[in-house]
Design an enzyme around this catalytic site. Structure first.
Site, mmCIF file in Angstrom:
data_model
loop_
_atom_site.group_PDB
_atom_site.id
_atom_site.type_symbol
_atom_site.label_atom_id
_atom_site.label_comp_id
_atom_site.label_asym_id
_atom_site.label_seq_id
_atom_site.Cartn_x
_atom_site.Cartn_y
_atom_site.Cartn_z
ATOM 1 N N GLU A 44 28.621 -12.770 50.962
ATOM 2 C CA GLU A 44 30.015 -12.460 50.611
ATOM 3 C C GLU A 44 30.333 -10.967 50.707
ATOM 4 O O GLU A 44 30.689 -10.335 49.699
ATOM 5 C CB GLU A 44 30.321 -12.935 49.187
ATOM 6 C CG GLU A 44 30.148 -14.414 48.969
ATOM 7 C CD GLU A 44 30.670 -14.881 47.609
ATOM 8 O OE1 GLU A 44 30.942 -14.032 46.753
ATOM 9 O OE2 GLU A 44 30.814 -16.100 47.426
ATOM 10 N N GLU B 124 27.245 -21.943 49.210
ATOM 11 C CA GLU B 124 27.513 -21.933 47.765
ATOM 12 C C GLU B 124 28.747 -22.770 47.498
ATOM 13 O O GLU B 124 29.727 -22.723 48.263
ATOM 14 C CB GLU B 124 27.798 -20.523 47.222
ATOM 15 C CG GLU B 124 26.594 -19.684 46.953
ATOM 16 C CD GLU B 124 26.950 -18.321 46.362
ATOM 17 O OE1 GLU B 124 27.898 -18.228 45.565
ATOM 18 O OE2 GLU B 124 26.259 -17.350 46.717
HETATM 19 C C1 BG6 Z 1 29.619 -16.178 44.279
HETATM 20 C C2 BG6 Z 1 28.467 -15.203 44.278
HETATM 21 O O1 BG6 Z 1 30.785 -15.533 44.647
HETATM 22 O O2 BG6 Z 1 29.988 -16.766 43.068
HETATM 23 C C3 BG6 Z 1 27.490 -15.386 43.119
HETATM 24 O O3 BG6 Z 1 27.783 -15.208 45.499
HETATM 25 C C4 BG6 Z 1 28.254 -15.679 41.842
HETATM 26 O O4 BG6 Z 1 26.683 -14.237 43.055
HETATM 27 C C5 BG6 Z 1 29.036 -16.971 42.040
HETATM 28 O O5 BG6 Z 1 27.440 -15.755 40.712
HETATM 29 C C6 BG6 Z 1 29.795 -17.454 40.818
HETATM 30 O O6 BG6 Z 1 30.714 -16.507 40.380
HETATM 31 P P1 BG6 Z 1 30.694 -15.914 38.898
HETATM 32 O O7 BG6 Z 1 31.573 -14.724 38.959
HETATM 33 O O8 BG6 Z 1 31.252 -16.996 38.031
HETATM 34 O O9 BG6 Z 1 29.279 -15.594 38.623
#
Ligand code: BG6
Length: 474
Positions: free
Chosen positions: A169, A372
């Protein structure tokens, strides 16, 4: 009525983590400082509950047990990131930390011994402090050091690791540092952000060039593949019949999707976005020879992170000065939207289908996987725990199932999507929210020595992966 959604035999099932969020031992075992360490020293209260990532979830010590559990929940693949400053504590001297070499080798060996394909990412938000002192991604000097680090990783682990990713990202550090004030060092300058984004894209191409050179000279096996992980959050206009909404939504989409996707997959920057940047005197400094590197070194493989859509409407009050993408559109809160209250993100599973179809139609149907996708629940798992101690995270199962059905629909229509990794293997520390939200297939008991426990979603995933299908009973 029973409905089945089948996936290909060799579909990649798994999950993802990052070094910063899970490893722990953050300044131990020779690890050098990142910008996160500097930020935590300066302003610990900025993190939810004042909690840093010194221990995180201690993956560095738990990895063998975690791999056993991965096996139990049906993983055949798994993404982790290498911490740049663990491998090379001070990138300026380039000295390698042998303890880190051993850890990453052991981790990779353990995965392979369990028939879990490692997917390795080089950069997941953890900028070395020494590199930030040079200007971070704004500095072309840093690109040289990043390439040295990448080459080292390919030399050290390329024999065993087939799938590599340059960045996770890359738009997020731009948003965090330069636009929306959620990553240190809070530079808040749109033009400088555009330069950093351009440099990041160039860094991706430079590393891919190195990768290709190593393959050509025989120092990397020919079947090795390299890609980038992009967060692709598609934009949807408030009113499809309102040209101003459509225009605003297109600009938003160009900023957040096409900006990185076009150069990394097609080798060229998006023309409409270029024009917008030119019109507002926001173009980065670049050289023709750099554009050629970007053109000639596109990715083999694309990782797609998808969590939520962007809802957009025309701007109601014009900004006097252009300060960021939001100077061209307003966010729109769609009435009746499905919403994850805990994380504050809309749930719109069709978004993942739309992205995959966009990639199929406009990006040569490049090989991709969902790198993800997942659901953060605030204390949610305790909420879901029954009297026997089982964690019945049905909301997460529903979330993943609904997205997988959309992915399956896209594949049925020809998308070259070859896998699904959930965020995350286990509950972990987050850059924005520390330990506030839990994301894992594995519950991490922070009151009880970080002991892991498989949630219902993990057992559900094991069945899906074993049978390569989802069965929905209506
Ligand atoms: C993604 C990232 O954008 O979202 C992760 O690659 C991150 O590193 C995940 O943990 C979830 O987002 P957050 O802000 O709830 O941790």
């Amino acid at each position: 009525m029973k409905k089945e959604y089948k996936f290909k035999k060799d579909f990649f099932w798994g999950s993802a983590i990052s070094a910063l969020q899970t490893e722990g031992a953050h300044l131990e075992m020779g690890k050098g400082k990142t910008t996160w360490d500097i930020w935590m020293e300066k302003d610990p209260d900025r993190f939810f509950g004042g909690e840093g990532n010194a221990v995180a979830v201690d993956f560095i010590n738990f990895y063998k047990d975690d791999i056993k559990m991965m096996k139990e929940i049906g993983h055949n693949s798994f993404r982790f990131s290498i911490a740049w400053t663990r491998l090379i504590p001070n990138p300026l001297t380039g000295e390698i930390n042998d303890v880190a070499v051993k850890f990453y080798n052991d981790l990779i060996d353990e995965l392979l011994a369990n028939k879990i394909e490692p997917f390795v990412c080089l950069f997941h938000f953890d900028m070395p402090a020494a590199m930030q002192d040079l200007g971070g991604w704004e500095s072309k000097e840093v690109l040289k050091y990043f390439n040295i680090y990448a080459k080292k990783c390919f030399e050290l682990f390329g024999d065993k690791v087939k799938y590599w990713f340059t960045h996770n990202e890359p738009i997020v550090p731009i948003e965090g540092c330069y636009l929306y004030n959620f990553h240190y060092p809070f530079i808040n300058d749109f033009k400088r952000g555009v330069q950093a984004a351009y440099n990041t894209i160039l860094s991706n191409a430079i590393v891919i060039r190195t990768f290709k050179e190593m393959k050509a000279e025989g120092t990397l096996k020919n079947d090795r593949e390299i890609g980038i992980i992009l967060s692709l959050t598609p934009s949807y206009p408030r009113d499809l019949n309102n040209p101003e909404d459509l225009k605003a939504s297109k600009i938003c989409h160009d900023f957040f999707v096409r900006s990185f996707l076009d150069p990394c997959v097609l080798g060229e920057f998006n023309k409409d976005l270029n024009k917008l940047l030119k019109d507002h005197n926001l173009m980065p400094e670049y050289k023709e020879e750099e554009l050629l590197i970007i053109k000639e070194n596109t990715v083999d493989f694309l990782g797609i992170n998808y969590y939520f859509p962007r809802r957009v409407k025309a701007k109601e009050i014009k900004d006097e000065k252009v300060t960021g993408p939001h100077s061209f559109y307003d966010d729109y809160e769609m009435p009746g939207r499905k919403f994850n209250q805990d994380r504050g993100w809309e749930i719109f599973e069709k978004g993942v289908y739309d992205i995959l179809i966009d990639i199929k139609n406009n990006y040569g149907n490049i090989k991709s996987y969902i790198s993800e996708n997942g659901m953060g629940r605030h204390g949610g798992d305790e909420r879901d725990t029954d009297e026997n101690g089982s964690i019945n995270d049905d909301a997460r199962i529903e979330f993943v199932k609904d997205h997988l059905i959309m992915i399956n629909n896209a594949i049925e229509e020809g998308s070259n999507c070859v896998g699904y990794h959930m965020w995350s293997l286990m509950d972990n520390w987050s850059m924005s929210n520390a330990f506030k939200n839990r994301y894992g297939f594995l519950f991490v008991d922070r009151e009880n020595g970080l002991k892991r426990k498989i949630k219902k979603s993990g057992y559900w995933m094991a069945e899906v992966a074993k049978n390569n299908k989802i069965v929905e009973v209506e």
